[in-house]
Scaffold this motif. Structure first.
Motif, PDB file in Angstrom:
ATOM      1  N   ALA A 119       9.620  53.211  42.439  1.00 57.57           N
ATOM      2  CA  ALA A 119       8.986  54.442  41.954  1.00 57.57           C
ATOM      3  C   ALA A 119       9.924  55.640  42.128  1.00 57.57           C
ATOM      4  CB  ALA A 119       7.675  54.682  42.693  1.00 57.57           C
ATOM      5  N   GLU A 120      10.601  55.716  43.267  1.00 59.02           N
ATOM      6  CA  GLU A 120      11.554  56.809  43.503  1.00 59.02           C
ATOM      7  C   GLU A 120      12.701  56.767  42.498  1.00 59.02           C
ATOM      8  OE1 GLU A 120      12.921  56.450  47.526  1.00 59.02           O
ATOM      9  OE2 GLU A 120      10.941  56.871  48.360  1.00 59.02           O
ATOM     10  N   MET A 121      13.204  55.579  42.235  1.00 58.01           N
ATOM     11  CA  MET A 121      14.327  55.453  41.306  1.00 58.01           C
ATOM     12  C   MET A 121      13.903  55.805  39.880  1.00 58.01           C
ATOM     13  SD  MET A 121      16.879  54.875  43.174  1.00 58.01           S
ATOM     14  CE  MET A 121      18.074  54.626  41.909  1.00 58.01           C
ATOM     15  N   GLU A 123      11.457  57.837  39.062  1.00 52.70           N
ATOM     16  CA  GLU A 123      11.249  59.287  39.059  1.00 52.70           C
ATOM     17  C   GLU A 123      12.589  60.025  38.995  1.00 52.70           C
ATOM     18  OE1 GLU A 123       9.685  62.554  42.241  1.00 52.70           O
ATOM     19  OE2 GLU A 123       8.495  60.725  42.032  1.00 52.70           O
ATOM     20  N   LYS A 124      13.542  59.575  39.768  1.00 46.16           N
ATOM     21  CA  LYS A 124      14.877  60.175  39.779  1.00 46.16           C
ATOM     22  C   LYS A 124      15.537  60.040  38.407  1.00 46.16           C
ATOM     23  CE  LYS A 124      18.916  59.986  42.827  1.00 46.16           C
ATOM     24  NZ  LYS A 124      19.538  59.230  43.923  1.00 46.16           N
ATOM     25  N   SER A 125      15.367  58.890  37.799  1.00 45.70           N
ATOM     26  CA  SER A 125      15.944  58.638  36.480  1.00 45.70           C
ATOM     27  C   SER A 125      15.306  59.531  35.420  1.00 45.70           C
ATOM     28  CB  SER A 125      15.759  57.168  36.116  1.00 45.70           C
ATOM     29  OG  SER A 125      16.248  56.898  34.842  1.00 45.70           O
ATOM     30  N   GLU A 126      13.992  59.696  35.502  1.00 46.94           N
ATOM     31  CA  GLU A 126      13.295  60.540  34.526  1.00 46.94           C
ATOM     32  C   GLU A 126      13.684  62.006  34.675  1.00 46.94           C
ATOM     33  OE1 GLU A 126       9.198  59.572  35.208  1.00 46.94           O
ATOM     34  OE2 GLU A 126       9.281  57.827  33.882  1.00 46.94           O
ATOM     35  N   LYS A 127      13.912  62.459  35.897  1.00 48.34           N
ATOM     36  CA  LYS A 127      14.303  63.855  36.130  1.00 48.34           C
ATOM     37  C   LYS A 127      15.695  64.147  35.582  1.00 48.34           C
ATOM     38  CE  LYS A 127      11.535  64.907  40.175  1.00 48.34           C
ATOM     39  NZ  LYS A 127      11.545  65.211  41.616  1.00 48.34           N
ATOM     40  N   SER A 128      16.564  63.153  35.630  1.00 45.98           N
ATOM     41  CA  SER A 128      17.936  63.384  35.183  1.00 45.98           C
ATOM     42  C   SER A 128      18.082  63.311  33.661  1.00 45.98           C
ATOM     43  CB  SER A 128      18.882  62.388  35.845  1.00 45.98           C
ATOM     44  OG  SER A 128      18.630  61.080  35.380  1.00 45.98           O
ATOM     45  N   ARG A 129      17.049  62.885  32.979  1.00 49.47           N
ATOM     46  CA  ARG A 129      17.128  62.790  31.504  1.00 49.47           C
ATOM     47  C   ARG A 129      16.774  64.069  30.842  1.00 49.47           C
ATOM     48  NH1 ARG A 129      14.980  56.747  30.153  1.00 49.47           N
ATOM     49  NH2 ARG A 129      16.436  55.758  31.516  1.00 49.47           N
TER      50      ARG A 129
END
Length: 129
Positions: A119-121, A123-129
């Protein structure tokens, strides 16, 4: 592993992680003459490279401060339980899972760690897009 795109991603991830993670860490260890566990270092390296290829984000377990590697340890447990399951008849490990005993108990305990990590990964991936 015959996909050229996958091979290119894995090559890039490996090259980047060695350059930005492994080499700086080894330089620091050599400079301070601090003892370290090579198995832990290479486990972290493999985990980071795998996570980077899967999620497109660096979990940062290979950084200089060596943060806790709970997700990596959880993956090790999953692999041990998977091997264990292959050595027993299905009815035995299913009974163990139902009774929540032995390796199946360990598996149940680490599932929340892995779910949280994924879930953290994401979320992190979605924020960087």
């Amino acid at each position: 592993m015959s996909s050229p795109r996958l091979l290119a991603v894995m090559a890039r991830v490996s090259r980047d992680k060695v350059a930005t993670g492994l080499l700086p860490l080894l330089r620091r260890m050599a400079g301070t003459a601090a003892p370290f566990d090579p198995h832990d270092v290479f486990t972290r390296l493999a985990f980071d490279m795998t996570a980077m290829a899967v999620f497109g984000e660096d979990p940062g377990r290979m950084s200089i401060d060596m943060p806790p590697a709970q997700a990596s340890d959880a993956m090790d447990t999953v692999m041990v339980v998977a091997l264990f399951r292959h050595t027993l008849p299905m009815s035995c490990w299913r009974l163990m899972r139902w009774l929540n005993i032995g390796p199946e108990r360990k598996l149940a305990a680490v599932q929340s760690v892995l779910r949280r990590f994924v879930a953290e990964m994401i979320e992190k991936s979605e924020k960087s897009r």
